[in-house]
Write an enzyme that holds these catalytic residues in place. Structure first.
Site, short mmCIF file in Angstrom:
data_model
loop_
_atom_site.label_atom_id
_atom_site.label_comp_id
_atom_site.label_asym_id
_atom_site.label_seq_id
_atom_site.Cartn_x
_atom_site.Cartn_y
_atom_site.Cartn_z
CB THR A 116 -0.94 0.03 1.22
OG1 THR A 116 -1.86 -1.07 1.12
CG2 THR A 116 -1.75 1.32 1.27
CG PHE A 127 0.27 4.72 3.56
CD1 PHE A 127 -0.95 4.65 4.24
CD2 PHE A 127 0.97 3.55 3.37
CE1 PHE A 127 -1.44 3.45 4.70
CE2 PHE A 127 0.49 2.33 3.83
CZ PHE A 127 -0.72 2.28 4.50
#
Length: 365
Positions: free
Chosen positions: A265, A267
């Protein structure tokens, strides 16, 4: 004494000597960092001084990785220096970092990876709240998820940039490892339901279908909330990460259950200030185009002609007009570079509106 004991004694003495030198050098670095802060304050007595410089820290970490002689891995060495810099920066005043909570989420892990553990991390209930906390000045920076390698973009984060004045100041990527968590005393036969965030269920769908197809899957607001519920309810499990397991005293019954081993992921770090050139940067923009034939080609052609590497393009519905769209674009380079200025000038000349979201260092850790 045997030869082994003699040799070990010599090595331990050498380690003690090295530790003493490390202690001296780290203290010297901290004192130097404090002096830098004093110089900044003296030069700007009536202004709020920004001690944290994203571009400077990115350059330092890249330099550490380039010069690392081993045997520690480059990433591990940079992580150690990240913590030293975090502690030195906190000598004046620890920064407050807002993140999408609650405590124990992957977003908190990303915030600590990027800023180090010498910050005050503040969990908030929604992405909107993170943006508001930073815009109000209650937090210096915020950390929000923007995309996952398995499930794609986080649309809520993209949509916030349409109305928010905040800038993107950095990025951090986190390898996401999901675990099936249960209470230490739980019997596998007693588990009837599993809690998790909808993204985590999507990222572990095949594993669950194969190994625990009969479990009721209950979606909650975060993985940390899933872990909290699993710690309280008999017969419940959770899909979450290491931080949540530790925070709520759960046992990892099955580790790394994500369907893709490279599950990652990305960010974004959001703040209020523009970031100068670091040498290896990205730029993000929002572009609203006229609804004409060839509009998308006209938007992308200048990037190709100037040799600019696009890393992401995403389409979102415009909040101002039905069946109109806004393009979110990431590309390599900094707004202050001549080639980037040329491209942005061409894009702006043909679009309805262009919003510069920020130029920022590419993720180092």
């Amino acid at each position: 004494m045997s030869d082994e004991e003699t040799r070990l004694g010599e090595l331990r003495e050498r380690i003690d000597t090295i530790d003493d030198e490390l202690l001296r050098l780290i203290s010297e670095r901290a004192e130097c960092a404090r002096t830098v802060a004093e110089v900044k304050q003296q030069a700007n007595p009536d202004e709020a001084v920004a001690f944290y410089r994203p571009e400077r820290e990115a350059r330092v970490l890249r330099r550490i990785k380039e010069r690392n002689p081993g045997p520690l891995a480059d990433e591990e060495m940079a992580r150690l220096f990240r913590e030293v810099m975090s502690a030195c920066l906190a000598l004046e005043k620890p920064m407050t970092i807002a993140f999408l909570g609650p405590e124990g989420t992957f977003t908190q892990a990303a915030a600590l990876k990027h800023f180090g553990h010498s910050v005050l991390s503040t969990p908030l209930a929604a992405i909107d709240d993170v943006f508001r906390e930073v815009a109000s000045g209650n937090a210096e920076y915020g950390v929000v998820p923007v995309e996952n390698s398995t499930e794609g973009m986080i649309n809520h984060t993209l949509d916030m940039f349409m109305s928010s004045p905040l800038k993107i100041c950095g990025e951090v990527q986190l390898r996401i490892h999901h675990h099936l968590l249960v209470s230490p005393e739980a019997d596998a036969a007693s588990i009837t339901r599993v809690y998790s965030h909808q993204q985590s269920f999507a990222q572990c769908r095949k594993w669950l279908d194969s190994h625990w197809p009969m479990l009721e899957r209950i979606t909650v607001s975060s993985n940390a909330e899933a872990a909290r519920l699993a710690s309280l309810e008999e017969g419940a499990a959770a899909i979450a990460g290491d931080m949540a397991a530790s925070l709520y005293g759960l046992e990892i019954r099955h580790a790394n259950i994500e369907d893709r081993p490279d599950n990652t992921t990305r960010f974004l770090i959001v703040g209020t200030e523009e970031v100068p050139v670091s040498g290896e940067d990205k730029t993000s923009i929002l572009v609203s185009m006229r609804n004409n034939p060839g509009a998308l080609y006209g938007l992308l052609e200048p990037f190709q002609r100037h040799g600019i590497d696009l890393t992401r393009i995403e389409t979102r519905p415009s909040p101002n007009e039905t069946w109109a769209y806004v393009f979110y674009i990431d590309f390599r380079g900094h707004r202050d570079e001549q080639a980037i200025q040329a491209v942005l000038g061409e894009v702006e000349a043909q679009c309805v509106e262009m919003k510069h979201l920020g130029s920022y260092p590419m993720g180092v850790l």
